[in-house]
Design a protein around this motif. Structure first.
Motif, short mmCIF file in Angstrom:
data_model
loop_
_atom_site.label_atom_id
_atom_site.label_comp_id
_atom_site.label_asym_id
_atom_site.label_seq_id
_atom_site.Cartn_x
_atom_site.Cartn_y
_atom_site.Cartn_z
N THR A 15 0.55 -0.54 0.30
CA THR A 15 0.09 -0.27 -0.23
C THR A 15 1.06 1.27 -0.07
OG1 THR A 15 -0.15 -0.20 2.77
CG2 THR A 15 -1.82 -1.29 1.03
N ARG A 16 -0.21 2.50 -0.30
CA ARG A 16 0.90 3.67 -0.21
C ARG A 16 -0.16 4.55 0.63
NH1 ARG A 16 0.15 7.43 -4.22
NH2 ARG A 16 -1.30 6.65 -5.64
N THR A 17 0.49 5.11 0.95
CA THR A 17 0.25 6.68 2.14
C THR A 17 0.42 7.96 1.02
OG1 THR A 17 -0.17 5.89 3.93
CG2 THR A 17 0.00 8.14 4.37
N GLU A 18 -0.53 8.83 0.64
CA GLU A 18 0.06 10.28 0.28
C GLU A 18 -0.99 10.99 1.32
OE1 GLU A 18 -1.68 11.91 -3.72
OE2 GLU A 18 -2.19 9.85 -2.97
N VAL A 19 -0.52 12.14 1.05
CA VAL A 19 -0.68 13.45 2.13
C VAL A 19 -1.86 13.82 1.39
CG1 VAL A 19 -0.17 15.45 3.32
CG2 VAL A 19 1.24 13.42 3.72
N LEU A 20 -3.05 14.44 2.03
CA LEU A 20 -3.94 15.70 0.61
C LEU A 20 -3.89 16.72 1.75
CD1 LEU A 20 -6.14 13.09 -0.98
CD2 LEU A 20 -4.67 14.50 -1.37
N GLU A 21 -3.54 17.67 1.00
CA GLU A 21 -4.25 18.74 1.77
C GLU A 21 -5.19 19.58 1.77
OE1 GLU A 21 -0.86 21.99 1.59
OE2 GLU A 21 0.83 21.07 1.67
N GLY A 22 -6.09 20.45 2.80
CA GLY A 22 -7.05 20.40 2.91
C GLY A 22 -7.50 21.87 3.56
#
Length: 347
Positions: free
Chosen positions: A23-30
């Motif tokens: 799996t991979r983890t992605e940082v999403l801004e908001g």
């Protein structure tokens, strides 16, 4: 190329063997923006708007479903006069003379504009296809997990890859220099940096400043009848009645979180640890330690020393005795449902 052709152009299905699953983890801004959820009562919450077009409004939805939530009255843009606003970890107040800034259409447009600001090309937006759940066997499970949203600031922002420093967030009331009282967000970081937002301009303090701000009632949990509260980009209202958590309990909660951010045990964890030790070896010393630890937990957080079902009833039964069973029965109208806690063997 020969190997590639052999694998993919052989004209027959190839068996890849037992591949490693990853799996991979992605940082999403908001952005976190003020909002109201109408679920039996009116709950103030942070609506979380992310760059992939997902919005958290107590479940993760896409833009089309967020519009449905507005149309269905789950997300609302106003609280009727005479009703109450509930703010988790802060309090509950009846209000009047509400002045609200949004309609359903303008709140949707605001959220859409924030998505576009985060993702100007509107690329790779999530599409939930009308449902926030999917079927796994006979069970409906969420397509997207509840986000663990954390505030951040950039360390060394002028560098190519600045570090994101994450913290913890709390609601509070902030009496600003413009004489208005704002429902604000306080973000706390392990360095002791404090940011106050949802104001006309961000305020930055150090952890050492908090006590003075509390003493001056600049930061508060207590509102006076007739006091006007402003929620930036949402509206304002006057307080009729209600109550907030004790400001010293809130200050203790902040101190607890500051310790936790710096790798130390907080009061809830300490209480839960001693409770487990007591159940394994019920002694008078551990009972006394449990009492001291429990009463050190900020009062509005004591329900978290147990699990979701038992809350703090079992801990209080150890400390205060069987009067807790009577309290339960008077509150809920049926017998106390949890197992009796052991008495100290040396009492």
């Amino acid at each position: 190329m020969k190997l590639f052709s052999k694998i993919f152009n052989s004209g027959r299905a190839s068996d890849p063997g037992a591949l490693t699953r990853i799996t991979r983890t992605e940082v999403l801004e908001g952005f976190a923006i003020p909002g109201i959820i109408n679920n039996m009562q009116y709950h103030f919450t942070n609506l979380q708007v992310y760059s992939d077009g997902l919005i958290y409004c107590w479940e993760m939805v896409d833009l089309a479903m967020f519009k449905q939530k507005l149309d269905q009255g789950w997300v609302v843009t106003a609280i009727p006069d005479g009703a109450a606003i509930s703010i988790f970890g802060l309090g509950h107040w009846y209000i009047e003379q509400g002045v609200w800034l949004h309609t359903k259409a303008t709140l949707y447009q605001y959220v859409y504009a924030l998505v576009k600001q985060l993702n100007p090309a509107l690329e790779n937006l999530q599409n939930c296809h009308g449902s926030s759940t999917r079927k796994v066997g006979n069970i409906n499970v969420a397509k997207h997990s509840i986000p663990d949203a954390k505030p951040f600031y950039l360390d060394n922002p002028g560098t190519v890859f600045p570090d994101r420093i994450h913290g913890a967030q709390f609601h509070c009331f902030y009496r600003d220099t413009d004489t208005k009282t704002y429902l604000a967000q306080l973000s706390l970081y392990e360095s002791g940096r404090i940011e106050i937002t949802n104001l006309p301009g961000q305020k930055v303090f150090s952890f050492e400043d908090i006590r003075e701000l509390v003493d001056k009632k600049t930061i508060t949990t207590t509102l006076d009848p007739g006091e006007t509260v402003t929620i930036l980009n949402l509206g304002s209202f006057k307080i009729v009645s209600g109550a907030g958590v004790d400001i010293l309990d809130k200050l203790n909660e902040l101190t607890d979180k500051f310790r936790e951010l710096n790798g130390q045990e907080n009061s809830i964890t300490k209480c839960a640890r001693i409770f487990e030790a007591y159940k394994a070896t019920p002694t008078l010393q551990l009972k006394n330690e449990l009492k001291e630890a429990y009463e050190a937990v900020p009062e509005h957080q004591r329900m978290f020393v147990g699990n979701m079902d038992t809350k703090d009833y079992e801990v209080r039964q150890v400390i205060y005795g069987d009067s807790i069973k009577k309290e339960w029965q008077e509150a809920y109208g049926f017998p106390y449902p949890y197992a009796d806690m052991p008495k100290p063997v040396d009492e």
